[in-house]
Design an enzyme around this catalytic site. Sequence first.
Site, PDB file in Angstrom:
ATOM      1  N   HIS A 124       6.166   6.517   6.741  1.00  0.00           N
ATOM      2  CA  HIS A 124       5.715   6.052   5.433  1.00  0.00           C
ATOM      3  C   HIS A 124       5.229   7.255   4.643  1.00  0.00           C
ATOM      4  O   HIS A 124       5.139   8.363   5.171  1.00  0.00           O
ATOM      5  CB  HIS A 124       4.602   5.001   5.578  1.00  0.00           C
ATOM      6  CG  HIS A 124       3.394   5.517   6.288  1.00  0.00           C
ATOM      7  ND1 HIS A 124       3.227   5.446   7.660  1.00  0.00           N
ATOM      8  CD2 HIS A 124       2.278   6.151   5.829  1.00  0.00           C
ATOM      9  CE1 HIS A 124       2.086   5.997   7.994  1.00  0.00           C
ATOM     10  NE2 HIS A 124       1.480   6.441   6.901  1.00  0.00           N
ATOM     11  N   HIS A 131       0.809  -1.209   0.000  1.00  0.00           N
ATOM     12  CA  HIS A 131       0.000   0.000   0.000  1.00  0.00           C
ATOM     13  C   HIS A 131       0.847   1.266   0.000  1.00  0.00           C
ATOM     14  O   HIS A 131       0.371   2.335  -0.358  1.00  0.00           O
ATOM     15  CB  HIS A 131      -0.927   0.033   1.220  1.00  0.00           C
ATOM     16  CG  HIS A 131      -1.861  -1.124   1.311  1.00  0.00           C
ATOM     17  ND1 HIS A 131      -2.914  -1.307   0.436  1.00  0.00           N
ATOM     18  CD2 HIS A 131      -1.914  -2.174   2.166  1.00  0.00           C
ATOM     19  CE1 HIS A 131      -3.568  -2.413   0.755  1.00  0.00           C
ATOM     20  NE2 HIS A 131      -2.980  -2.958   1.795  1.00  0.00           N
ATOM     21  N   HIS A 164       4.446  10.751   6.770  1.00  0.00           N
ATOM     22  CA  HIS A 164       3.914  10.552   8.106  1.00  0.00           C
ATOM     23  C   HIS A 164       4.955   9.871   8.977  1.00  0.00           C
ATOM     24  O   HIS A 164       5.371   8.743   8.681  1.00  0.00           O
ATOM     25  CB  HIS A 164       2.651   9.672   8.074  1.00  0.00           C
ATOM     26  CG  HIS A 164       1.486  10.323   7.398  1.00  0.00           C
ATOM     27  ND1 HIS A 164       0.395   9.603   6.925  1.00  0.00           N
ATOM     28  CD2 HIS A 164       1.232  11.628   7.126  1.00  0.00           C
ATOM     29  CE1 HIS A 164      -0.480  10.449   6.390  1.00  0.00           C
ATOM     30  NE2 HIS A 164       0.011  11.678   6.495  1.00  0.00           N
ATOM     31  N   HIS A 200       2.651   8.919   1.258  1.00  0.00           N
ATOM     32  CA  HIS A 200       1.464   8.844   0.394  1.00  0.00           C
ATOM     33  C   HIS A 200       1.708   9.763  -0.789  1.00  0.00           C
ATOM     34  O   HIS A 200       2.197  10.880  -0.614  1.00  0.00           O
ATOM     35  CB  HIS A 200       0.217   9.290   1.163  1.00  0.00           C
ATOM     36  CG  HIS A 200      -0.072   8.452   2.373  1.00  0.00           C
ATOM     37  ND1 HIS A 200      -0.903   7.355   2.337  1.00  0.00           N
ATOM     38  CD2 HIS A 200       0.368   8.553   3.654  1.00  0.00           C
ATOM     39  CE1 HIS A 200      -0.973   6.813   3.544  1.00  0.00           C
ATOM     40  NE2 HIS A 200      -0.204   7.526   4.369  1.00  0.00           N
ATOM     41  N   THR A 222      -5.071   6.759   8.693  1.00  0.00           N
ATOM     42  CA  THR A 222      -5.668   7.030   7.377  1.00  0.00           C
ATOM     43  C   THR A 222      -5.780   5.776   6.514  1.00  0.00           C
ATOM     44  O   THR A 222      -6.055   5.851   5.325  1.00  0.00           O
ATOM     45  CB  THR A 222      -4.868   8.111   6.617  1.00  0.00           C
ATOM     46  OG1 THR A 222      -3.541   7.613   6.358  1.00  0.00           O
ATOM     47  CG2 THR A 222      -4.793   9.396   7.417  1.00  0.00           C
ATOM     48  N   GLU A 262      -2.424  13.381   1.485  1.00  0.00           N
ATOM     49  CA  GLU A 262      -3.702  12.999   2.081  1.00  0.00           C
ATOM     50  C   GLU A 262      -4.423  14.224   2.631  1.00  0.00           C
ATOM     51  O   GLU A 262      -5.572  14.483   2.298  1.00  0.00           O
ATOM     52  CB  GLU A 262      -3.461  11.964   3.187  1.00  0.00           C
ATOM     53  CG  GLU A 262      -2.899  10.667   2.640  1.00  0.00           C
ATOM     54  CD  GLU A 262      -3.342   9.466   3.444  1.00  0.00           C
ATOM     55  OE1 GLU A 262      -4.083   8.627   2.890  1.00  0.00           O
ATOM     56  OE2 GLU A 262      -2.922   9.342   4.614  1.00  0.00           O
TER      57      GLU A 262
END
Length: 307
Positions: A117, A90, A142, A119, A225, A129
């Site tokens: 990590h 992911h 994050h 996004h 999230t 996000e």
Amino acid sequence: MQQLILPAVLASFWTICTGAGDWCYQSQFTCDNECNVPDKWNHANSNCAGKHQSPINVVTRKTLKDERLTNFQFDNYQQIFRGTIKNNGHSVQVGVPHLSTISGGGLPTSYKAVQFHLHWGNNGGPGSEHTIDGEQYPMELHIVHMKHHYTDLTTALSDPEGVAVLGFFYERSNSGNRKYDPIINALQSIKTTNGNTSLLPISLAQLIPSEQNLTTYYRYKGSLTTPGCTEAVIWTLFENPIPLSIDQLKAFSELKFNDGKPMVGTFRPVQPLNGRQVSRSVGAVILASSALLVATIATALGLSQPN
């Protein structure tokens, strides 16, 4: 009778294509890949339908200044470590030794780093996000922390304030950010799901803006999230973005989801505030404005004095 067949077939087709099984991002969904897209995540975990979900859109004019939101203290953020970077299907995730801690910043206690990590969007396009006044940045970092006395994240998530996440935005730069070389270079080795490799020595401090540029931030209570969407997170979103070149941003889109498709659009859409208040720190901007005001007054007084 024949008139009823086509609607029934279409209804059956729609049912198949509305998602089932594991959770996924919107970019992953096809009729060949039945999965729960973000607006169906509550099918994967009921917490995802909660009232205090993340991410959110921060409307800056509606934020309230909170005098308790003082500067953070970053301990051992300069500490060099050799982490393992992993494609978890992911995102990209790096485990962090629990030596690095944060305190101050209006937090109830000190929190120790667990992992970080990212996004991102598609080839450097919008992918953060959280959004600020509706603006979506290309990527978001994050850094996940848990209260200092917990030994694992699962336990920390059972505490309504057990987890503190520091969020950082990225912006496009005309030149590459050499401090990110260890991460960007490692991406080539983890293109497939569950791929992992050792990072060259890095520190958390080298990945984020300098400490003097971390005084302006937003604060709210929210959730993870990704499923299980647990509402146990104190969120801090820093205003100053991190520069990366377009090539560095695009490198993340070369990773693959577990079905072999490009890992792009790895963000959850913003969630309703549902009455939550977003606060802002006193911050450098306010201080700079005050200094400017003092200088202006001093100049005016100087000009008004007789020769």
